[in-house]
Design a protein around this motif. Structure first.
Motif, PDB file in Angstrom:
ATOM      1  N   LEU A  51     -75.177  12.219   9.289  1.00  0.00           N
ATOM      2  CA  LEU A  51     -75.769  13.503   8.935  1.00  0.00           C
ATOM      3  C   LEU A  51     -76.840  13.329   7.854  1.00  0.00           C
ATOM      4  O   LEU A  51     -77.979  13.046   8.146  1.00  0.00           O
ATOM      5  N   GLU A  52     -76.475  13.446   6.593  1.00  0.00           N
ATOM      6  CA  GLU A  52     -77.429  13.427   5.480  1.00  0.00           C
ATOM      7  C   GLU A  52     -76.689  13.093   4.196  1.00  0.00           C
ATOM      8  O   GLU A  52     -75.457  12.999   4.175  1.00  0.00           O
ATOM      9  N   SER A  75     -70.247  13.176  10.547  1.00  0.00           N
ATOM     10  CA  SER A  75     -69.487  14.245  11.184  1.00  0.00           C
ATOM     11  C   SER A  75     -68.137  13.720  11.647  1.00  0.00           C
ATOM     12  O   SER A  75     -67.896  12.510  11.691  1.00  0.00           O
ATOM     13  N   SER A 115     -70.566  17.415  15.049  1.00  0.00           N
ATOM     14  CA  SER A 115     -72.022  17.485  15.019  1.00  0.00           C
ATOM     15  C   SER A 115     -72.588  18.685  15.766  1.00  0.00           C
ATOM     16  O   SER A 115     -73.797  18.928  15.721  1.00  0.00           O
ATOM     17  N   ILE A 126     -78.343  19.580   9.869  1.00  0.00           N
ATOM     18  CA  ILE A 126     -78.732  19.080   8.557  1.00  0.00           C
ATOM     19  C   ILE A 126     -79.997  19.796   8.082  1.00  0.00           C
ATOM     20  O   ILE A 126     -80.711  20.419   8.862  1.00  0.00           O
ATOM     21  N   THR A 183     -82.178  12.973   2.534  1.00  0.00           N
ATOM     22  CA  THR A 183     -82.258  12.697   3.962  1.00  0.00           C
ATOM     23  C   THR A 183     -82.135  11.197   4.181  1.00  0.00           C
ATOM     24  O   THR A 183     -82.584  10.404   3.352  1.00  0.00           O
ATOM     25  N   THR A 216     -77.810  18.530  14.464  1.00  0.00           N
ATOM     26  CA  THR A 216     -76.503  18.462  13.805  1.00  0.00           C
ATOM     27  C   THR A 216     -76.355  19.485  12.698  1.00  0.00           C
ATOM     28  O   THR A 216     -75.276  19.609  12.108  1.00  0.00           O
ATOM     29  N   ARG A 263     -67.679  14.794   6.615  1.00  0.00           N
ATOM     30  CA  ARG A 263     -68.024  16.134   6.158  1.00  0.00           C
ATOM     31  C   ARG A 263     -67.028  17.184   6.643  1.00  0.00           C
ATOM     32  O   ARG A 263     -67.048  18.323   6.186  1.00  0.00           O
TER      33      ARG A 263
END
Length: 291
Positions: free
Chosen positions: A189-190, A183, A143, A217, A195, A215, A139
């Motif tokens: 993360l997601e 991260s 984090s 999210i 989710t 983090t 991403r």
């Protein structure tokens, strides 16, 4: 067919409008800057599922973005008008109820808010059964960024989804269905619209895990509902941090969201991963019971 209802102080029950013709100003900052928030809920069995959770998260997103929303009663009235009109015109087994709020035009005294109801996507229903292949994508930040840079609006459900959609296009171009973001310090993360959940079976003990909210999210309404049901059923619950190896070693991994619900992951970066049919069936029953 899509039903459109604007929240309008002059119409206590909401103002029905034609979704097939222009309705929004080109000066609205939701259009020009993606400056707004939204929620998507599943309408099924004459019920808007998890409506309280969606309204609560909408309020949190508004607070994070310094947006002023209409009263909750106005949203409820507009939603009721929209689903009633949808049922009268084009009822379907599943529909998507979308709540949108923008900052409005530059200098406007109030933003623009509306509700739409449209048929649920067939792809999401298919993925509940067939499962998904996903890619892990960086991403681009670590984090701890949410605490360090609150102006990034981490954890708010904003209209600025260009990056998320680009990630999905990248996955499709590379033969995958979806994405799990990680991260820069290798923490799970997601998904772009979901989710992450994973399950571990240790003897008679069943554990359900999801990435930690620290983090930055988005808190998942479906994940929260599943956790509540799993706790009542005797599962152990846990929040990350999770690393990619945790996904590979789990007994089952899912992407969950309000519209697609519970979609099992078949492979990550081309590597097949475990799918436990019994765990999937148990969690599916929990999801089906959510109202």
């Amino acid at each position: 067919m899509t039903v459109l209802v604007f929240l309008d102080p002059q119409f206590p029950a909401g103002r029905l409008a034609d979704a097939t013709v222009p309705q929004l100003s080109v000066l609205d900052q939701g259009v020009t800057r993606g400056d707004g928030i939204f929620e998507s809920a599943l309408y099924k069995g004459a019920v808007v599922r998890k409506l309280e959770a969606h309204l609560a998260r909408l309020a949190v997103s508004a607070d994070t973005c310094d947006l002023t929303l209409p009263e909750t009663a106005a949203w409820r009235a507009a939603i009721a008008t929209a689903v009633s009109a949808y049922d009268a015109a084009a009822p379907s087994e599943e529909a998507v109820v979308k709540l949108v709020a923008t900052r409005g035009a530059e200098g406007a005294q109030a933003g623009t808010c509306w509700v739409t109801v449209s048929p649920g996507p067939a792809l999401g229903r298919a993925q509940r059964e067939a499962g998904l292949s996903v890619l892990l994508l960086d991403r681009g930040y670590d984090s701890a960024v949410a605490e360090r840079a609150p102006w990034l609006l981490m954890g708010a459900k904003t209209l600025s989804y260009a990056v998320n959609m680009a990630a999905l296009r990248h996955a499709h171009a590379n033969g995958a269905d979806d994405v799990i973001f990680i991260s820069s310090d290798d923490i799970v993360l997601e998904g772009p619209t979901s989710t992450v959940l994973l399950a571990i079976r240790e003897g008679e003990t069943k554990r359900l895990l999801t990435p930690t909210l620290e983090t930055g999210i988005l808190p998942g309404t479906t994940q929260g509902a599943i956790f509540a049901a799993a706790k009542a059923a005797g599962w152990e619950l846990g929040y990350g941090p999770l690393a990619p190896i945790d996904l590979m070693d789990a007994d089952s991994v899912w992407l969950v969201s309000s519209i697609r619900l519970l979609a099992p992951i078949n492979s990550i970066d081309g590597t097949p991963i475990a799918r436990d049919p019994e765990l999937h069936a148990e969690l599916t029953a929990m999801v089906d019971a959510i109202a």
